[in-house]
Design a protein around this motif. Structure first.
Motif, PDB file in Angstrom:
ATOM      1  N   PRO A 700       0.800  -1.228   0.000  1.00 42.67           N
ATOM      2  CA  PRO A 700       0.000   0.000   0.000  1.00 42.67           C
ATOM      3  C   PRO A 700       0.836   1.283   0.000  1.00 42.67           C
ATOM      4  N   LEU A 701       0.167   2.358  -0.337  1.00 43.29           N
ATOM      5  CA  LEU A 701       0.660   3.719  -0.126  1.00 43.29           C
ATOM      6  C   LEU A 701      -0.494   4.512   0.459  1.00 43.29           C
ATOM      7  N   LEU A 702      -0.214   5.243   1.531  1.00 41.34           N
ATOM      8  CA  LEU A 702      -1.228   6.058   2.195  1.00 41.34           C
ATOM      9  C   LEU A 702      -1.006   7.516   1.834  1.00 41.34           C
ATOM     10  N   TRP A 726       5.264   2.247   9.226  1.00 43.60           N
ATOM     11  CA  TRP A 726       5.103   3.167   8.106  1.00 43.60           C
ATOM     12  C   TRP A 726       6.190   4.239   8.176  1.00 43.60           C
ATOM     13  N   ARG A 727       6.449   4.828   7.016  1.00 42.50           N
ATOM     14  CA  ARG A 727       7.431   5.904   6.974  1.00 42.50           C
ATOM     15  C   ARG A 727       6.942   6.981   5.988  1.00 42.50           C
ATOM     16  N   PRO A 745       9.141  12.657  11.157  1.00 35.96           N
ATOM     17  CA  PRO A 745      10.404  11.951  10.954  1.00 35.96           C
ATOM     18  C   PRO A 745      10.392  10.591  11.646  1.00 35.96           C
ATOM     19  N   GLY A 746      11.183   9.676  11.105  1.00 35.15           N
ATOM     20  CA  GLY A 746      11.309   8.371  11.736  1.00 35.15           C
ATOM     21  C   GLY A 746      10.163   7.429  11.422  1.00 35.15           C
ATOM     22  N   ASP A 747      10.152   6.285  12.114  1.00 38.17           N
ATOM     23  CA  ASP A 747       9.147   5.256  11.876  1.00 38.17           C
ATOM     24  C   ASP A 747       7.832   5.594  12.570  1.00 38.17           C
ATOM     25  N   LEU A 748       6.753   5.194  11.936  1.00 38.60           N
ATOM     26  CA  LEU A 748       5.416   5.369  12.497  1.00 38.60           C
ATOM     27  C   LEU A 748       4.815   3.976  12.689  1.00 38.60           C
ATOM     28  N   LEU A 772       0.764  14.400   2.537  1.00 35.35           N
ATOM     29  CA  LEU A 772       1.756  13.421   2.966  1.00 35.35           C
ATOM     30  C   LEU A 772       1.559  12.123   2.202  1.00 35.35           C
ATOM     31  N   TRP A 773       2.667  11.467   1.860  1.00 40.18           N
ATOM     32  CA  TRP A 773       2.629  10.088   1.378  1.00 40.18           C
ATOM     33  C   TRP A 773       3.379   9.231   2.396  1.00 40.18           C
ATOM     34  N   LEU A 774       2.788   8.115   2.776  1.00 35.42           N
ATOM     35  CA  LEU A 774       3.429   7.177   3.690  1.00 35.42           C
ATOM     36  C   LEU A 774       3.438   5.794   3.047  1.00 35.42           C
TER      37      LEU A 774
END
Length: 777
Positions: A700-702, A726-727, A745-748, A772-774
């Motif tokens: 996926p892409l969010l 997610w990043r 920033p960093g991992d989600l 935003l793209w995650l």
């Protein structure tokens, strides 16, 4: 339509020594007794007997340019007692026949006619020696040649099935009966006669009438010695006996406007894009990355030629990561202010920037840079200029014979008669021509809606229903289906894109599948999503405080997103005529405008559908585009104080394209509903739109777009439980784009907190006016 003046070369009588093309290098000289060269008719040269006189009616038709078969009058043919020669050279003092090493003078018959009968057993290979007051020229006789167009081609022309029409009509340099010259052919079925004018006869066509090739409506004349670069037109005698001078509808090269003559052209370009053309058909465009940069070639960098553009445009587009360019109509057009949408030379790239080979070099350079080339193509209408297509041979020919059907109600132009086989052939073959001769990868077909509906822009009572009582233009539907079927068969990998603004069903369905009114699909590969464009621009133009009342304008496109294969267009049409540039549509101060501009682009690149952006919008040009000066490149000059703002937007577009191409989730399932899922479709009070895109393998892409000028911290979004971390991979508020640098920033890491109908969710910080793209880390 502004009517431009005719060619600067008027039809006029030539000087006494009219220029003619010399024949082979070893013309026979008349030999007098003792070996001296004899003048025509001198002692030792055979004398011509008087020829039977021409009937007055035949002579009148020939001199008036109204003879359907001048080859039966002019040239050479056996007669009792020898061979009859007859020549028409209005400004000559004398004409002689040179054959078999000897020369015989023909007898003047008045009106520029010369004739005589020579005591020969058969028609020999011969030349003409034409004496003018100040020169004597040896030339081949155009009327000594058989037709240079065969019966099979004529049959295809009559049936409207000649898919390489440009090889049959127009001016083509070839070798015929062992002689090199140019074959001129033109379709003019209503003409009483046609003559060729050009530099080669000082624009006096009296001596160059063409012959009619039967019921095909085609006129033909082979002119030996005439070659590449010669200017020409056709002088047509109308049914009422009047005369009109016309540019060649099939001209493959033209003079530079405002001059209007056609030019004999020969292609010499050696293509080096074999790897590109071999690979382009390996993946359907709707399942591949497809990001288009729309360009108006004359104004992208004003003053550049095609070859100069070839050294600059590919590098620029490649750097920004677009997969394709789309040229606004490159076909010849007389009025630059029409931007190419009122075409007079459908088979000729505009001469404003160079020759057809120069245009080929530009396409070749783009292909070698890995960039596809689309062109705008305009089969919906054409201008009324009296030297071009309108009533070409004295009666409606390319246009519909019914004036009410022919007149386009919006643009002062004429609509093509799609019900006529030869007209459909002209257009279908033209589409094939651009793809085969110029290696074009796709056609964006202009104004399709105006073609499909009989009542388009017409008042009640101002149109006639079709045979079934409906408003569909059945002829136009059949034409579009034939166009797409032919292109897809002949040119693998070529894509057609419809600019169609209505809810017509089946624009991008195959022609054998169901479509509107049971007529079948139209066969296009993609369709411009005009509804998305209108609704989304309307939303972002609102003040943020009012956007919650218009939230549905941004989500509505997903109701019909999979009814067609869509392309999302922010084209030239949206940044001209008082509509303002893209960034200038946005409300607020300069920072808010730029921020919304960036957020909108991020949203657009993530939304289902391909995307198109017009030049200048990639760096947030504030002024409307004008063809007189093109994009405001000075905004990117380092000496300009606000330059980082504009360069930042351009850097964002580069990263959008690169991120898009690298993320199959954004293009692999563009036409599959399973490739999209809403996360937050109803967050109207927050001005937030969040959705997931999925690649074929499910990755996926969010995408999250936030259209409020505030920071929202801890914003919860439901996400699939298949992703552990997610990043953030794109943030339009990044400092390098000119933003404030608010981000994640960093991992989600998702938590087992239900949200938006999912078992797990993550919390993010939403920057103001940003997208935003995650992606999975």
């Amino acid at each position: 339509m502004t009517v431009r003046p005719p060619s600067r070369r008027p039809v006029a009588a030539p000087p006494a020594a009219a220029r003619e093309t010399v024949g082979p290098a070893d013309p026979a000289e008349p030999v007098a007794p003792g070996g001296a060269v004899a003048a025509p008719g001198a002692a030792g040269a055979p004398a011509a007997r008087p020829a039977p006189p021409l009937p007055d009616e035949t002579r009148a038709r020939l001199l008036a340019g109204a003879h359907h078969d001048p080859h039966t009058v002019l040239g050479a043919r056996p007669v009792p007692g020898g061979v009859l020669f007859r020549v028409l050279r209005p400004h000559a003092r004398a004409v002689a026949v040179v054959a078999g090493g000897r020369c015989a003078a023909l007898r003047p018959e008045g009106d520029g006619l010369f004739a005589g009968v020579l005591p020969l057993g058969a028609v020999p290979a011969y030349e003409l020696r034409v004496t003018y007051p100040d020169a004597t020229l040896t030339v081949r006789d155009p009327y000594g040649f058989l037709p240079a167009l065969d019966a099979a081609e004529l049959r295809l022309l009559s049936e409207g099935r000649h898919e390489q029409l440009w090889l049959a009509l127009g001016a083509r340099v070839l070798t015929h009966q062992g002689i090199t010259g140019t074959r001129f052919t033109v379709w003019a079925p209503n003409a009483r006669g046609v003559r060729v004018l050009g530099d080669f006869n000082h624009w006096d066509g009296t001596a160059f009438p063409m012959r009619s090739l039967g019921s095909s409506g085609v006129w033909e004349l082979f002119l030996p010695g005439v070659g590449e670069g010669e200017l020409y037109k056709f002088q047509i005698t109308r049914p009422d006996g009047s005369s009109t001078v016309r540019a060649d509808p099939m001209a493959r090269r033209t003079e530079c406007p405002p001059a209007t003559a056609s030019v004999v052209d020969v292609a010499h370009h050696e293509w080096r894009d074999g790897a590109w053309t071999a690979a382009r058909g390996t993946r359907p465009p709707h399942t591949a990355p497809f990001s288009v940069y729309e360009v108006h070639l004359p104004s992208w960098r004003p003053g550049l030629t095609y070859r100069q553009l070839a050294t600059q445009l590919p590098a620029y587009v490649q750097d920004l990561g677009f997969t394709h360019v789309e040229f606004m109509p490159p076909a010849e057009h007389p009025f630059g202010g029409s931007w190419g949408y009122q075409v007079t030379g459908y088979y000729a790239p505009t001469a404003r920037m160079g020759t057809p080979d120069d245009f080929r070099s530009l396409v070749d350079a783009l292909h070698r840079a890995g960039i596809g080339v689309l062109i705008d193509w305009v089969p919906a209408h054409f201008p009324r200029d009296d030297w071009a297509l309108a009533e070409f041979d004295g009666r409606p020919l390319y246009e519909h014979p019914d004036p009410a059907r022919a007149a386009h109600p919006d643009w002062g132009t004429l609509e093509f008669d799609y019900g006529r086989a030869e007209v459909r052939n002209f257009l279908v073959a033209n589409a094939v021509y651009w793809c085969e001769e110029f290696h074009i990868d796709g056609l964006r077909v202009d104004a399709v809606a105006s073609m499909l509906y009989l009542d388009y822009s017409r008042p009640e009572g101002g149109w006639t229903p079709n045979a079934h009582g409906g408003r569909e233009n059945l002829d136009a539907v059949a034409f579009l289906q034939e166009l797409n079927a032919t292109l897809h068969r002949r040119c693998p990998g070529v894509v057609t894109v419809a600019e169609e603004s209505t809810a017509w069903d089946g624009v991008t369905r195959a022609v054998h599948e169901p479509g509107a009114g049971g007529l079948g699909g139209l066969g296009f590969g993609l369709k411009w999503n005009m509804g998305w464009m209108h609704d989304s621009l309307g939303y972002v133009a609102k003040e943020p405080v009012h956007r919650r009342h218009h939230h549905g304008e941004m989500t509505f496109a997903m109701v019909y997103a999979y009814s067609e294969n869509y392309l999302l267009p922010i084209s030239h049409d949206e940044v001209v005529h008082g509509k303002r540039s893209l960034v200038s549509k946005m409300p607020g101060d300069w920072w808010q405008r730029r921020a919304t501009h960036r957020a909108y682009l991020g949203h657009m690149w993530a939304h289902p559908g391909k995307q198109l952006l017009f030049m200048g919008q990639e760096f947030a040009q504030g002024a409307e585009w004008a063809e007189r000066h093109g994009p405001d490149w000075w905004l990117l000059d380092p000496s300009y104080a606000a330059e980082p703002d504009h360069r930042g937007v351009r850097d964002l577009v580069r990263d959008l394209n690169r991120g898009y191409t690298a993320a199959p989730a954004l293009w692999e399932r563009d036409t599959d509903p399973a490739g999209f899922a809403w996360v937050a479709a109803d967050a109207a009070e927050d001005n937030v739109f969040a959705f997931l895109r999925f690649a074929a393998d499910g990755s996926p892409l969010l995408s999250v777009s936030h259209y409020s000028p505030v920071v929202r911290e801890g914003y919860r979004l439901g996400v699939p439980d298949t992703v552990a971390v997610w990043r953030e991979v794109l943030n339009t508020d990044a400092v390098r784009y000119g933003g404030g640098g608010v981000g994640n920033p960093g991992d989600l890491t998702p938590r087992p907190v239900p949200a938006h109908g999912r078992e797990r969710s993550l919390t993010v910080t939403l920057p103001p006016l940003a997208t935003l793209w995650l992606r999975p880390a």
